[in-house]
Design an enzyme around this catalytic site. Sequence first.
Site, PDB file in Angstrom:
ATOM      1  N   CYS A   1      28.418  90.467  84.139  1.00  0.00           N
ATOM      2  CA  CYS A   1      28.854  89.714  83.326  1.00  0.00           C
ATOM      3  C   CYS A   1      30.331  89.584  83.059  1.00  0.00           C
ATOM      4  O   CYS A   1      31.005  88.806  83.007  1.00  0.00           O
ATOM      5  CB  CYS A   1      28.084  89.548  81.958  1.00  0.00           C
ATOM      6  SG  CYS A   1      28.230  91.156  81.025  1.00  0.00           S
TER       7      CYS A   1
ATOM      8  N   GLY B   1      10.235  83.131  81.752  1.00  0.00           N
ATOM      9  CA  GLY B   1      10.976  82.656  80.723  1.00  0.00           C
ATOM     10  C   GLY B   1      10.681  81.121  80.036  1.00  0.00           C
ATOM     11  O   GLY B   1      10.454  81.023  79.054  1.00  0.00           O
TER      12      GLY B   1
ATOM     13  N   GLU C   1      30.763  80.430  86.756  1.00  0.00           N
ATOM     14  CA  GLU C   1      30.443  81.819  87.176  1.00  0.00           C
ATOM     15  C   GLU C   1      29.669  81.451  88.398  1.00  0.00           C
ATOM     16  O   GLU C   1      28.603  81.012  88.653  1.00  0.00           O
ATOM     17  CB  GLU C   1      29.642  82.008  85.849  1.00  0.00           C
ATOM     18  CG  GLU C   1      29.246  83.534  85.990  1.00  0.00           C
ATOM     19  CD  GLU C   1      28.329  84.153  84.988  1.00  0.00           C
ATOM     20  OE1 GLU C   1      27.370  83.400  84.669  1.00  0.00           O
ATOM     21  OE2 GLU C   1      28.654  85.000  84.453  1.00  0.00           O
TER      22      GLU C   1
ATOM     23  N   GLU D   1      24.263  86.956  74.250  1.00  0.00           N
ATOM     24  CA  GLU D   1      25.205  87.591  75.442  1.00  0.00           C
ATOM     25  C   GLU D   1      25.263  86.929  76.466  1.00  0.00           C
ATOM     26  O   GLU D   1      24.204  86.934  77.371  1.00  0.00           O
ATOM     27  CB  GLU D   1      24.986  89.077  75.282  1.00  0.00           C
ATOM     28  CG  GLU D   1      24.850  89.714  74.043  1.00  0.00           C
ATOM     29  CD  GLU D   1      26.382  90.078  73.413  1.00  0.00           C
ATOM     30  OE1 GLU D   1      27.155  89.841  74.031  1.00  0.00           O
ATOM     31  OE2 GLU D   1      26.056  90.068  72.290  1.00  0.00           O
TER      32      GLU D   1
ATOM     33  N   GLY E   1       9.236  81.737  76.825  1.00  0.00           N
ATOM     34  CA  GLY E   1      10.331  81.349  75.890  1.00  0.00           C
ATOM     35  C   GLY E   1      10.295  80.956  74.612  1.00  0.00           C
ATOM     36  O   GLY E   1      10.603  81.332  73.331  1.00  0.00           O
TER      37      GLY E   1
HETATM   38  P1  NAD Z   1      19.027  83.718  82.902  1.00  0.00           P
HETATM   39  O1  NAD Z   1      19.635  82.975  81.766  1.00  0.00           O
HETATM   40  O2  NAD Z   1      18.435  83.145  84.113  1.00  0.00           O
HETATM   41  O3  NAD Z   1      17.537  84.637  82.419  1.00  0.00           O
HETATM   42  C1  NAD Z   1      17.747  85.542  81.267  1.00  0.00           C
HETATM   43  C2  NAD Z   1      16.457  85.759  80.763  1.00  0.00           C
HETATM   44  O4  NAD Z   1      16.131  84.535  80.098  1.00  0.00           O
HETATM   45  C3  NAD Z   1      15.408  86.160  81.691  1.00  0.00           C
HETATM   46  O5  NAD Z   1      14.354  87.044  81.326  1.00  0.00           O
HETATM   47  C4  NAD Z   1      14.760  84.729  81.989  1.00  0.00           C
HETATM   48  O6  NAD Z   1      13.296  84.875  82.179  1.00  0.00           O
HETATM   49  C5  NAD Z   1      14.765  84.191  80.638  1.00  0.00           C
HETATM   50  N1  NAD Z   1      14.597  82.713  80.302  1.00  0.00           N
HETATM   51  C6  NAD Z   1      14.509  81.774  81.239  1.00  0.00           C
HETATM   52  N2  NAD Z   1      14.610  80.425  80.806  1.00  0.00           N
HETATM   53  C7  NAD Z   1      14.290  80.758  79.485  1.00  0.00           C
HETATM   54  C8  NAD Z   1      13.839  79.967  78.333  1.00  0.00           C
HETATM   55  N3  NAD Z   1      13.673  78.702  78.527  1.00  0.00           N
HETATM   56  N4  NAD Z   1      13.517  80.709  77.323  1.00  0.00           N
HETATM   57  C9  NAD Z   1      13.487  81.821  77.171  1.00  0.00           C
HETATM   58  N5  NAD Z   1      14.002  82.512  78.037  1.00  0.00           N
HETATM   59  C10 NAD Z   1      14.171  82.308  79.117  1.00  0.00           C
HETATM   60  O7  NAD Z   1      20.111  84.848  83.251  1.00  0.00           O
HETATM   61  P2  NAD Z   1      19.971  85.908  84.789  1.00  0.00           P
HETATM   62  O8  NAD Z   1      20.091  84.851  86.058  1.00  0.00           O
HETATM   63  O9  NAD Z   1      18.782  86.738  84.523  1.00  0.00           O
HETATM   64  O10 NAD Z   1      21.295  86.847  84.460  1.00  0.00           O
HETATM   65  C11 NAD Z   1      22.468  86.322  84.802  1.00  0.00           C
HETATM   66  C12 NAD Z   1      23.344  85.804  83.595  1.00  0.00           C
HETATM   67  O11 NAD Z   1      23.355  86.759  82.308  1.00  0.00           O
HETATM   68  C13 NAD Z   1      24.739  85.720  83.956  1.00  0.00           C
HETATM   69  O12 NAD Z   1      25.212  84.315  83.372  1.00  0.00           O
HETATM   70  C14 NAD Z   1      25.475  86.688  83.154  1.00  0.00           C
HETATM   71  O13 NAD Z   1      26.852  86.565  82.858  1.00  0.00           O
HETATM   72  C15 NAD Z   1      24.856  86.662  82.053  1.00  0.00           C
HETATM   73  N6  NAD Z   1      24.749  88.166  81.581  1.00  0.00           N
HETATM   74  C16 NAD Z   1      25.675  88.359  80.273  1.00  0.00           C
HETATM   75  C17 NAD Z   1      25.883  89.569  79.781  1.00  0.00           C
HETATM   76  C18 NAD Z   1      26.602  89.609  78.663  1.00  0.00           C
HETATM   77  O14 NAD Z   1      26.455  90.830  77.962  1.00  0.00           O
HETATM   78  N7  NAD Z   1      27.239  88.800  77.774  1.00  0.00           N
HETATM   79  C19 NAD Z   1      25.241  90.765  80.330  1.00  0.00           C
HETATM   80  C20 NAD Z   1      24.583  90.580  81.460  1.00  0.00           C
HETATM   81  C21 NAD Z   1      24.357  89.278  82.126  1.00  0.00           C
END
Ligand code: NAD
Length: 476
Positions: A282, A205, A380, A247, A209
């Site tokens: 989540c 990401g 969290e 989300e 990103g």
């Molecule tokens: P994360 O934020 O670390 O990563 C999510 C995605 O973002 C990954 O594909 C990652 O590679 C990408 N990413 C990382 N840095 C980035 C950047 N600078 N720019 C663009 N993209 C980037 O989250 P995670 O560890 O994969 O997932 C867990 C989190 O997701 C928890 O906080 C959980 O609550 C949340 N979540 C929310 C929902 C909802 O519906 N609200 C559902 C599922 C998970």
Amino acid sequence: MKDPNFQKQYINGEWVPSSSAAMIDVEDPVAMAPCARIPRGDVRDAERAVEAAAAAFPAWSKTPAVNRLRLMQRVVDFMNENCTRVAGIETRELGAPWSYALKKHCLYQLSRIETYMRLADRVLQPRRTEGARLILEPHGVVSCITPWNYPLGQIIQKVVPAILMGNTVVLKPSTLAPLSACVLAEAFHEAGFPKGVFNLVNGCGGVLGETLVKHPKVAMVSFTGSTEVGRRINRDAAEGFKRVCLELGGKSPDIWLPGMSDYEPACRKLFDSVFLNAGQTCTSLTRLFIHESMEPDVRALFRKMLPLYPAGRPDDPAAVLGPVVSGGHYRRVAGYIRAGVEEGAELFAGRVPGEPAEGYFIEPTIFMNVKPEMRIAREEIFGPVLSVLTYRTVEEAVRMANDTPYGLSSALYGPKEEVLKLAGEIHAGNVFLNDAGRDITAPMGGFKESGIGCESGKAGLMQFVGIKSVFDASSF
Ligand code: NAD
């Protein structure tokens, strides 16, 4: 797993090598060893994918809805034929127990596609106000960035409604669980979607990103993940006035009111929410509020119900939860459990995890006597960890429940009139009353720092269009 497509990007209707030769190992959290490799895509891959999606947009946005739906039905058919393959993938990249992988990571998620198709047909019917016709116009190229916890589900929640509403898509899945996305790309390919409507770019990401958010040809970013990354995406997208749907994280409360004869159904729902998928959900109800008079009974109930939640390997039919997703995440969750003990909460169930030996397993963990200021009550954790807090008055319970930057989900269990009254007091996008379950046609989104916008249902489809009012005296 040696599927050759895992090591390629899917851009403009073709499986192509990444512009970068670097690869990322996907770790099996049970074996604690790599099980597959994906490309560590670079900015050139992201740019190629955005350009392909932009080139495909004019024709796709004009494609009649009935044709879009027909192609999407072929995706459903392909995925149904491949559901045991997807379940097998989730037993490897997530370590999910087999039956959970099949039912929750695959079949349930495929039912979302069919629901979106049914609702899109209705949403796309002609609309008018008293003096105008309304036209729903897709935004353009949508970057979809997804987490690892329900890998296929989180992807479906964005990609399917975006494409059904006439947008084109670049998907970037999590590096921790990217493999079911490749099967979905195969489904789009086999279904015969025009080149460039769906593109898949794997990589970090932090590298991809910026292009996926800031590229001038990207019209919208649909992101699911942590609040921390969501905040950054929101800031970057604002510069270009791009649409966002975010989300994000949660720390959801469950309030049990006194006055019910049986709390077992409430406990079952709570434990399902906090322990299934190894707590990596989540909307987990990770903060339980009980009246102080209920504590002895709640302890007895927990002792009775905990044996129903054994952790185990994917091929163990008795296993209800698997390991957490990675070594890094294991250490993060273990750090929170350690912090809970150090801050003085009572470790009622589970233990402080040591060095992992045979998989990143963390037992269902319950802290009693948690105080609102403790980190385990505020942050969290995203693991199978429950924090129990006591209250004296219902007002105090509601105040503590709302005292968090998050507002994703919540639950209330108690006499019907009382929970109905309290539902309006909880600041969260979802409130579950007593034994109610989720309805996938209802919107799912967060308040406060849990997000902007929503997914699911008609409201989820509407995120992917702008509404144009056409004032045309001749048609009224
Ligand atoms: P994360 O934020 O670390 O990563 C999510 C995605 O973002 C990954 O594909 C990652 O590679 C990408 N990413 C990382 N840095 C980035 C950047 N600078 N720019 C663009 N993209 C980037 O989250 P995670 O560890 O994969 O997932 C867990 C989190 O997701 C928890 O906080 C959980 O609550 C949340 N979540 C929310 C929902 C909802 O519906 N609200 C559902 C599922 C998970």
